[in-house]
Scaffold this motif. Structure first.
Motif, PDB file in Angstrom:
ATOM      1  N   VAL A   1       0.858  -1.180   0.000  1.00  0.00           N
ATOM      2  CA  VAL A   1       0.000   0.000   0.000  1.00  0.00           C
ATOM      3  C   VAL A   1       0.897   1.233   0.000  1.00  0.00           C
ATOM      4  CG1 VAL A   1      -1.668   1.331   1.360  1.00  0.00           C
ATOM      5  CG2 VAL A   1      -1.842  -1.168   1.275  1.00  0.00           C
ATOM      6  N   PHE A   2       0.616   2.194  -0.877  1.00  0.00           N
ATOM      7  CA  PHE A   2       1.333   3.466  -0.889  1.00  0.00           C
ATOM      8  C   PHE A   2       0.367   4.571  -0.509  1.00  0.00           C
ATOM      9  CE2 PHE A   2       2.471   7.341  -3.393  1.00  0.00           C
ATOM     10  CZ  PHE A   2       3.544   7.720  -2.597  1.00  0.00           C
ATOM     11  N   LEU A   3       0.748   5.377   0.473  1.00  0.00           N
ATOM     12  CA  LEU A   3      -0.065   6.510   0.915  1.00  0.00           C
ATOM     13  C   LEU A   3       0.706   7.806   0.680  1.00  0.00           C
ATOM     14  CD1 LEU A   3      -1.204   4.894   4.243  1.00  0.00           C
ATOM     15  CD2 LEU A   3      -2.731   5.532   2.376  1.00  0.00           C
ATOM     16  N   LYS A   4       0.081   8.723  -0.043  1.00  0.00           N
ATOM     17  CA  LYS A   4       0.675  10.032  -0.269  1.00  0.00           C
ATOM     18  C   LYS A   4       0.545  10.861   1.004  1.00  0.00           C
ATOM     19  CE  LYS A   4      -0.314  10.004  -5.177  1.00  0.00           C
ATOM     20  NZ  LYS A   4      -1.052  10.626  -6.281  1.00  0.00           N
ATOM     21  N   PRO A   5       1.385  11.892   1.156  1.00  0.00           N
ATOM     22  CA  PRO A   5       1.282  12.763   2.335  1.00  0.00           C
ATOM     23  C   PRO A   5      -0.105  13.383   2.450  1.00  0.00           C
ATOM     24  CG  PRO A   5       3.324  13.188   1.145  1.00  0.00           C
ATOM     25  CD  PRO A   5       2.505  12.265   0.290  1.00  0.00           C
ATOM     26  N   GLY A   6      -0.532  13.571   3.705  1.00  0.00           N
ATOM     27  CA  GLY A   6      -1.782  14.270   3.983  1.00  0.00           C
ATOM     28  C   GLY A   6      -3.037  13.419   3.963  1.00  0.00           C
ATOM     29  N   ILE A   7      -2.945  12.142   3.625  1.00  0.00           N
ATOM     30  CA  ILE A   7      -4.126  11.280   3.582  1.00  0.00           C
ATOM     31  C   ILE A   7      -4.362  10.671   4.965  1.00  0.00           C
ATOM     32  CG2 ILE A   7      -5.117   9.156   2.631  1.00  0.00           C
ATOM     33  CD1 ILE A   7      -3.504   9.726   0.077  1.00  0.00           C
ATOM     34  N   GLU A   8      -5.520  10.996   5.571  1.00  0.00           N
ATOM     35  CA  GLU A   8      -5.833  10.382   6.863  1.00  0.00           C
ATOM     36  C   GLU A   8      -6.119   8.900   6.635  1.00  0.00           C
ATOM     37  OE1 GLU A   8      -9.279  10.608  10.141  1.00  0.00           O
ATOM     38  OE2 GLU A   8      -8.045  12.427   9.968  1.00  0.00           O
ATOM     39  N   HIS A   9      -5.544   8.067   7.507  1.00  0.00           N
ATOM     40  CA  HIS A   9      -5.677   6.625   7.339  1.00  0.00           C
ATOM     41  C   HIS A   9      -5.522   5.900   8.671  1.00  0.00           C
ATOM     42  CE1 HIS A   9      -1.388   7.605   7.157  1.00  0.00           C
ATOM     43  NE2 HIS A   9      -1.169   6.402   7.655  1.00  0.00           N
ATOM     44  N   HIS A  10      -6.021   4.680   8.688  1.00  0.00           N
ATOM     45  CA  HIS A  10      -5.757   3.745   9.783  1.00  0.00           C
ATOM     46  C   HIS A  10      -6.010   2.335   9.253  1.00  0.00           C
ATOM     47  CE1 HIS A  10     -10.134   4.296  10.309  1.00  0.00           C
ATOM     48  NE2 HIS A  10     -10.141   3.138  10.955  1.00  0.00           N
ATOM     49  N   LEU A  11      -5.588   1.344  10.021  1.00  0.00           N
ATOM     50  CA  LEU A  11      -5.769  -0.050   9.641  1.00  0.00           C
ATOM     51  C   LEU A  11      -6.662  -0.735  10.653  1.00  0.00           C
ATOM     52  CD1 LEU A  11      -2.855   0.795   8.438  1.00  0.00           C
ATOM     53  CD2 LEU A  11      -2.670  -1.640   8.030  1.00  0.00           C
ATOM     54  N   VAL A  12      -7.444  -1.705  10.177  1.00  0.00           N
ATOM     55  CA  VAL A  12      -8.375  -2.452  11.026  1.00  0.00           C
ATOM     56  C   VAL A  12      -8.197  -3.941  10.749  1.00  0.00           C
ATOM     57  CG1 VAL A  12     -10.815  -2.874  11.538  1.00  0.00           C
ATOM     58  CG2 VAL A  12     -10.048  -0.564  10.958  1.00  0.00           C
ATOM     59  N   ASN A  13      -8.092  -4.718  11.825  1.00  0.00           N
ATOM     60  CA  ASN A  13      -8.073  -6.171  11.704  1.00  0.00           C
ATOM     61  C   ASN A  13      -9.381  -6.691  12.283  1.00  0.00           C
ATOM     62  OD1 ASN A  13      -7.656  -8.917  11.682  1.00  0.00           O
ATOM     63  ND2 ASN A  13      -5.674  -8.849  12.709  1.00  0.00           N
ATOM     64  N   ASP A  14     -10.276  -7.092  11.414  1.00  0.00           N
ATOM     65  CA  ASP A  14     -11.587  -7.616  11.812  1.00  0.00           C
ATOM     66  C   ASP A  14     -11.398  -8.820  12.734  1.00  0.00           C
ATOM     67  OD1 ASP A  14     -14.073  -9.029  11.874  1.00  0.00           O
ATOM     68  OD2 ASP A  14     -14.634  -8.138   9.953  1.00  0.00           O
ATOM     69  N   PRO A  15     -12.046  -8.830  13.901  1.00  0.00           N
ATOM     70  CA  PRO A  15     -11.879  -9.970  14.811  1.00  0.00           C
ATOM     71  C   PRO A  15     -12.320 -11.291  14.189  1.00  0.00           C
ATOM     72  CG  PRO A  15     -13.618  -8.488  15.603  1.00  0.00           C
ATOM     73  CD  PRO A  15     -12.963  -7.820  14.434  1.00  0.00           C
ATOM     74  N   ALA A  16     -13.191 -11.244  13.188  1.00  0.00           N
ATOM     75  CA  ALA A  16     -13.637 -12.476  12.526  1.00  0.00           C
ATOM     76  C   ALA A  16     -12.492 -13.158  11.770  1.00  0.00           C
ATOM     77  CB  ALA A  16     -14.791 -12.179  11.576  1.00  0.00           C
ATOM     78  N   HIS A  17     -11.445 -12.395  11.408  1.00  0.00           N
ATOM     79  CA  HIS A  17     -10.294 -13.000  10.727  1.00  0.00           C
ATOM     80  C   HIS A  17      -9.598 -14.003  11.645  1.00  0.00           C
ATOM     81  CE1 HIS A  17      -9.866  -9.234   7.937  1.00  0.00           C
ATOM     82  NE2 HIS A  17     -10.916  -9.974   7.623  1.00  0.00           N
ATOM     83  N   GLY A  18      -9.595 -13.714  12.939  1.00  0.00           N
ATOM     84  CA  GLY A  18      -9.049 -14.645  13.922  1.00  0.00           C
ATOM     85  C   GLY A  18      -7.543 -14.813  13.900  1.00  0.00           C
ATOM     86  N   GLU A  19      -6.831 -13.936  13.195  1.00  0.00           N
ATOM     87  CA  GLU A  19      -5.371 -14.049  13.178  1.00  0.00           C
ATOM     88  C   GLU A  19      -4.731 -12.672  13.153  1.00  0.00           C
ATOM     89  OE1 GLU A  19      -3.967 -16.002   9.622  1.00  0.00           O
ATOM     90  OE2 GLU A  19      -5.170 -14.751   8.318  1.00  0.00           O
ATOM     91  N   ASP A  20      -3.484 -12.620  13.587  1.00  0.00           N
ATOM     92  CA  ASP A  20      -2.727 -11.373  13.549  1.00  0.00           C
ATOM     93  C   ASP A  20      -2.507 -10.941  12.106  1.00  0.00           C
ATOM     94  OD1 ASP A  20      -2.484 -11.538  16.309  1.00  0.00           O
ATOM     95  OD2 ASP A  20      -0.373 -12.150  16.275  1.00  0.00           O
ATOM     96  N   PHE A  21      -2.409  -9.638  11.902  1.00  0.00           N
ATOM     97  CA  PHE A  21      -1.986  -9.084  10.626  1.00  0.00           C
ATOM     98  C   PHE A  21      -0.651  -8.392  10.864  1.00  0.00           C
ATOM     99  CE2 PHE A  21      -1.720  -5.561   7.543  1.00  0.00           C
ATOM    100  CZ  PHE A  21      -1.600  -6.343   6.404  1.00  0.00           C
ATOM    101  N   SER A  22       0.386  -8.822  10.161  1.00  0.00           N
ATOM    102  CA  SER A  22       1.726  -8.264  10.324  1.00  0.00           C
ATOM    103  C   SER A  22       2.132  -7.536   9.053  1.00  0.00           C
ATOM    104  CB  SER A  22       2.734  -9.375  10.603  1.00  0.00           C
ATOM    105  OG  SER A  22       2.386 -10.080  11.776  1.00  0.00           O
ATOM    106  N   TYR A  23       2.763  -6.392   9.225  1.00  0.00           N
ATOM    107  CA  TYR A  23       3.227  -5.619   8.085  1.00  0.00           C
ATOM    108  C   TYR A  23       4.401  -4.738   8.475  1.00  0.00           C
ATOM    109  CZ  TYR A  23       0.639  -1.584   9.986  1.00  0.00           C
ATOM    110  OH  TYR A  23       0.178  -0.581  10.788  1.00  0.00           O
TER     111      TYR A  23
END
Length: 134
Positions: free
Chosen positions: A88-110
């Motif tokens: 994922v590439f984000l340009k400056p100034g873009i508000e963002h966050h990440l969400v790991n849905d609990p239904a996935h049931g596993e860690d998300f690593s990046y």
């Protein structure tokens, strides 16, 4: 592998027991790393099931490299699927966050990598021997 080969390679292990809780996720900054100078900063990040990182925007460019699991990148009212192997590439100034849905049931690593002109200039000056230690 010779001693000379070992001197040319510096490996930092993940060490999941040394992650720090910050910004709504578990993380480990790339810096400080003695002997490493780079025109960017970075962090290993882990979103546990149900985690959401803190929404923010900044002046740096940023890349996320998905390593394991899946999550969503949220920008404004849009949700973008993000899985291991994606970048994922984000340009400056873009508000963002990440969400790991609990239904996935596993860690998300990046990996998160960010940079700006000041970091690049600092690196170039250091690389040219014009500045003190980074």
């Amino acid at each position: 592998m010779t001693e000379q080969d070992l001197a040319l390679v510096d490996i930092r292990r993940l060490e999941p027991e040394h992650l720090t809780r910050a910004y709504g996720l578990d993380m480990k900054l790339l810096y400080p790393w003695d002997g490493l100078t780079a025109p960017f900063r970075g962090a290993w990040c882990v979103l546990r099931p149900g985690d959401a990182s803190v929404a923010h925007a900044h002046h740096e460019h940023e890349i996320f490299i998905g390593m394991a699991g899946r999550a969503e990148v949220v920008t404004g009212d849009r949700r973008h699927a993000f899985a291991a192997g994606d970048i994922v590439f984000l340009k400056p100034g873009i508000e963002h966050h990440l969400v790991n849905d609990p239904a996935h049931g596993e860690d998300f690593s990046y990996y998160a990598i960010w940079w700006d002109r000041e970091m690049s200039a600092e690196f170039a000056a250091h690389d040219a021997g014009e500045a003190g230690p980074a």
